[in-house]
Design a protein around this motif. Structure first.
Motif, PDB file in Angstrom:
ATOM      1  N   PRO A  61      35.968  -0.734 -39.358  1.00  0.00           N
ATOM      2  CA  PRO A  61      37.369  -1.004 -39.701  1.00  0.00           C
ATOM      3  C   PRO A  61      38.014  -2.000 -38.741  1.00  0.00           C
ATOM      4  O   PRO A  61      37.474  -2.284 -37.673  1.00  0.00           O
ATOM      5  CB  PRO A  61      38.025   0.372 -39.578  1.00  0.00           C
ATOM      6  CG  PRO A  61      37.212   1.069 -38.533  1.00  0.00           C
ATOM      7  CD  PRO A  61      35.796   0.597 -38.739  1.00  0.00           C
ATOM      8  N   PHE A  62      39.158  -2.540 -39.154  1.00  0.00           N
ATOM      9  CA  PHE A  62      39.951  -3.340 -38.219  1.00  0.00           C
ATOM     10  C   PHE A  62      41.165  -2.528 -37.791  1.00  0.00           C
ATOM     11  O   PHE A  62      41.575  -1.594 -38.462  1.00  0.00           O
ATOM     12  CB  PHE A  62      40.379  -4.685 -38.832  1.00  0.00           C
ATOM     13  CG  PHE A  62      41.343  -4.593 -39.990  1.00  0.00           C
ATOM     14  CD1 PHE A  62      42.704  -4.371 -39.789  1.00  0.00           C
ATOM     15  CD2 PHE A  62      40.897  -4.779 -41.306  1.00  0.00           C
ATOM     16  CE1 PHE A  62      43.592  -4.304 -40.850  1.00  0.00           C
ATOM     17  CE2 PHE A  62      41.788  -4.714 -42.375  1.00  0.00           C
ATOM     18  CZ  PHE A  62      43.139  -4.476 -42.151  1.00  0.00           C
ATOM     19  N   ASP A  63      41.718  -2.880 -36.665  1.00  0.00           N
ATOM     20  CA  ASP A  63      42.888  -2.203 -36.136  1.00  0.00           C
ATOM     21  C   ASP A  63      44.136  -2.990 -36.531  1.00  0.00           C
ATOM     22  O   ASP A  63      44.087  -4.199 -36.750  1.00  0.00           O
ATOM     23  CB  ASP A  63      42.789  -2.109 -34.611  1.00  0.00           C
ATOM     24  CG  ASP A  63      43.696  -1.017 -34.040  1.00  0.00           C
ATOM     25  OD1 ASP A  63      44.604  -0.564 -34.756  1.00  0.00           O
ATOM     26  OD2 ASP A  63      43.482  -0.625 -32.872  1.00  0.00           O
ATOM     27  N   TYR A  64      45.278  -2.299 -36.607  1.00  0.00           N
ATOM     28  CA  TYR A  64      46.534  -2.956 -36.939  1.00  0.00           C
ATOM     29  C   TYR A  64      47.200  -3.570 -35.710  1.00  0.00           C
ATOM     30  O   TYR A  64      48.348  -4.013 -35.797  1.00  0.00           O
ATOM     31  CB  TYR A  64      47.483  -1.980 -37.624  1.00  0.00           C
ATOM     32  CG  TYR A  64      47.159  -1.773 -39.093  1.00  0.00           C
ATOM     33  CD1 TYR A  64      47.725  -2.580 -40.069  1.00  0.00           C
ATOM     34  CD2 TYR A  64      46.280  -0.768 -39.495  1.00  0.00           C
ATOM     35  CE1 TYR A  64      47.434  -2.402 -41.409  1.00  0.00           C
ATOM     36  CE2 TYR A  64      45.981  -0.579 -40.841  1.00  0.00           C
ATOM     37  CZ  TYR A  64      46.560  -1.396 -41.788  1.00  0.00           C
ATOM     38  OH  TYR A  64      46.269  -1.210 -43.130  1.00  0.00           O
ATOM     39  N   GLN A  65      46.500  -3.603 -34.608  1.00  0.00           N
ATOM     40  CA  GLN A  65      46.987  -4.296 -33.425  1.00  0.00           C
ATOM     41  C   GLN A  65      45.787  -4.866 -32.674  1.00  0.00           C
ATOM     42  O   GLN A  65      44.657  -4.393 -32.822  1.00  0.00           O
ATOM     43  CB  GLN A  65      47.793  -3.369 -32.519  1.00  0.00           C
ATOM     44  CG  GLN A  65      47.033  -2.188 -31.975  1.00  0.00           C
ATOM     45  CD  GLN A  65      47.915  -1.277 -31.152  1.00  0.00           C
ATOM     46  OE1 GLN A  65      49.020  -1.627 -30.790  1.00  0.00           O
ATOM     47  NE2 GLN A  65      47.429  -0.081 -30.861  1.00  0.00           N
ATOM     48  N   GLY A  66      46.025  -5.891 -31.882  1.00  0.00           N
ATOM     49  CA  GLY A  66      44.942  -6.509 -31.130  1.00  0.00           C
ATOM     50  C   GLY A  66      44.067  -7.388 -32.004  1.00  0.00           C
ATOM     51  O   GLY A  66      44.436  -7.774 -33.116  1.00  0.00           O
ATOM     52  N   ASP A  98      48.944   6.456 -46.452  1.00  0.00           N
ATOM     53  CA  ASP A  98      47.779   6.671 -45.593  1.00  0.00           C
ATOM     54  C   ASP A  98      47.179   5.331 -45.165  1.00  0.00           C
ATOM     55  O   ASP A  98      46.002   5.053 -45.396  1.00  0.00           O
ATOM     56  CB  ASP A  98      46.750   7.522 -46.327  1.00  0.00           C
ATOM     57  CG  ASP A  98      45.740   8.148 -45.371  1.00  0.00           C
ATOM     58  OD1 ASP A  98      45.984   8.119 -44.155  1.00  0.00           O
ATOM     59  OD2 ASP A  98      44.724   8.672 -45.860  1.00  0.00           O
ATOM     60  N   THR A  99      47.978   4.485 -44.525  1.00  0.00           N
ATOM     61  CA  THR A  99      47.528   3.147 -44.124  1.00  0.00           C
ATOM     62  C   THR A  99      47.010   3.170 -42.685  1.00  0.00           C
ATOM     63  O   THR A  99      47.467   2.410 -41.835  1.00  0.00           O
ATOM     64  CB  THR A  99      48.688   2.133 -44.235  1.00  0.00           C
ATOM     65  OG1 THR A  99      49.816   2.646 -43.498  1.00  0.00           O
ATOM     66  CG2 THR A  99      49.088   1.915 -45.677  1.00  0.00           C
ATOM     67  N   LYS A 100      46.066   4.024 -42.442  1.00  0.00           N
ATOM     68  CA  LYS A 100      45.502   4.114 -41.090  1.00  0.00           C
ATOM     69  C   LYS A 100      44.298   3.200 -40.953  1.00  0.00           C
ATOM     70  O   LYS A 100      43.784   2.653 -41.939  1.00  0.00           O
ATOM     71  CB  LYS A 100      45.109   5.558 -40.778  1.00  0.00           C
ATOM     72  CG  LYS A 100      44.094   6.199 -41.713  1.00  0.00           C
ATOM     73  CD  LYS A 100      43.774   7.607 -41.252  1.00  0.00           C
ATOM     74  CE  LYS A 100      42.769   8.290 -42.191  1.00  0.00           C
ATOM     75  NZ  LYS A 100      43.416   8.775 -43.429  1.00  0.00           N
ATOM     76  N   GLN A 101      43.846   3.050 -39.711  1.00  0.00           N
ATOM     77  CA  GLN A 101      42.742   2.153 -39.411  1.00  0.00           C
ATOM     78  C   GLN A 101      41.490   2.504 -40.201  1.00  0.00           C
ATOM     79  O   GLN A 101      40.755   1.618 -40.664  1.00  0.00           O
ATOM     80  CB  GLN A 101      42.440   2.191 -37.913  1.00  0.00           C
ATOM     81  CG  GLN A 101      41.264   1.323 -37.488  1.00  0.00           C
ATOM     82  CD  GLN A 101      40.956   1.468 -36.006  1.00  0.00           C
ATOM     83  OE1 GLN A 101      41.647   2.184 -35.297  1.00  0.00           O
ATOM     84  NE2 GLN A 101      39.923   0.788 -35.538  1.00  0.00           N
TER      85      GLN A 101
END
Length: 360
Positions: A61-66, A98-101
């Motif tokens: 997955p990708f992260d929503y930061q960095g 449910d927009t989690k990583q």
């Protein structure tokens, strides 16, 4: 997809765990117990969901930061990306809480210049007023652990009713879940887990997303709902109408803050633009427009110009010696003229090179 229970065949070597946690071969009775919990259609068939495998090699997955340290092309922190910050608007429209990583996936795919990473959102089960455990009232309104909501109710001694509790879902349309537009207010969306990109969404991010959202017509929504194959027409009509009403509330919210004057083009010495609020029927009454045109230098400085009342969404450019022409436009929907949208045009080529948007 739809299938009949008798079409299922237990694969060779398939096992289940018994009550004590021990593995044993799976038998037909085990499958029957599982299928008894699944709703059957009137003709006995079962409805299921199939997912297409993504092309490429998964790298997680990708992260929503960095940024991804293993992707040399990934140089802009994700929380600063407009497409991820503006995703908040679409998540609010669909109550995609449910927009989690873990509900993202990056794939390495081959391109003409070599391999690159393509980003995906996956798992949209938690949308449209329901989720893995069925309809839940507070998803989209509160995060999983919401101290503000807890404190508010504690100090009010239960005397305040959460806004989402003011909606009474229809027992005759269970497939509609907790999806509604009656008490919904725009820009109040809270995902189940805090999202770093959503938290940084700016007004202009919201406008960018609302402009895209406004392009979905009622006919688009009707066709999309038809793909859901709701069993009764009333539920399908309700979902189409609710999608439309939530769309309009969201678009009005952002268009009230950033004027939706867009798609500037130059033809035959005139600048034409579109009013997305008028185009999509989001406001009542006839709008008024005014503009002022002036020549400017590269720093966008020049002599002041007078306002001109417009009777249509176009304005004459006129002749200018400066390298650029700046066209500033405002709209009045009954409460006075709002913020400006400024369009910069190259004097010689008549090409639009910049749009600046003020905000309320």
């Amino acid at each position: 997809v739809h299938f009949r229970p008798e079409n299922l065949v237990i694969g060779e070597g398939t096992t289940v765990r018994d009550a004590d946690g021990n593995k044993r071969p799976m038998v037909q009775a085990d499958l029957d117990v599982i299928l008894e919990k699944v709703e059957h259609m009137e003709d006995g068939r079962i409805r299921a969901l199939s997912s297409r495998f993504l092309t490429g090699r998964p790298i997680g997955p990708f992260d929503y930061q960095g940024t991804r340290k293993d992707d040399p092309n990934d140089t802009l922190p994700h929380e600063l990306r407009r497409e991820l910050r503006g995703l908040n608007v679409f998540a609010e429209w669909l109550i995609h809480f449910d927009t989690k990583q873990q509900n993202t996936l990056d794939m390495v795919v081959e391109g003409p210049a070599g391999p690159y990473v393509r980003h995906y959102l996956i798992d949209f089960a938690s949308t449209l007023g329901t989720g893995a455990e069925g309809p839940t009232a507070n998803w989209g309104w509160e995060v999983s652990m919401d101290p503000a909501a807890v404190i508010r109710r504690t100090f009010m001694f239960g005397g305040t009713t959460p806004q989402y509790r003011r909606f009474d879902p229809s027992e005759e349309m269970p497939a509609a879940g907790w999806y509604e537009s009656e008490v919904f207010t725009a820009n109040g969306f809270r995902p189940m887990m805090q999202n770093p990109a959503f938290q940084r969404m700016s007004v202009r991010d919201g406008y960018w997303a609302a402009k895209i959202l406004s392009a979905f017509t009622d006919e688009h929504l009707r066709v999309a709902v038809e793909q859901g194959r709701y069993r009764d027409e009333r539920t399908a009509d309700y979902m189409t109408r609710t999608l439309s009403e939530r769309r309009d509330k969201i678009c009005r919210y952002w268009f009230d803050r950033v004027p939706p004057l867009d798609y500037f083009v130059v033809r035959a010495g005139q600048v034409f633009f579109q009013d997305l609020g008028l185009r999509h029927g989001l406001y009542e009454g006839e709008p008024r427009y005014r503009a002022r045109v002036r020549g400017v230098d590269a720093e966008r400085t020049g002599e002041k110009a007078d306002w001109i009342e417009l009777d249509r969404t176009s304005v004459e450019l006129g002749g200018h010696d400066e390298p650029f022409v700046e066209v500033e436009v405002q709209v009045d929907r009954g409460g006075g003229f709002g913020p400006s949208v400024k369009c910069s045009i190259v004097t010689t080529s008549q090409r639009v090179v910049e749009i600046q948007r003020d905000r309320s």
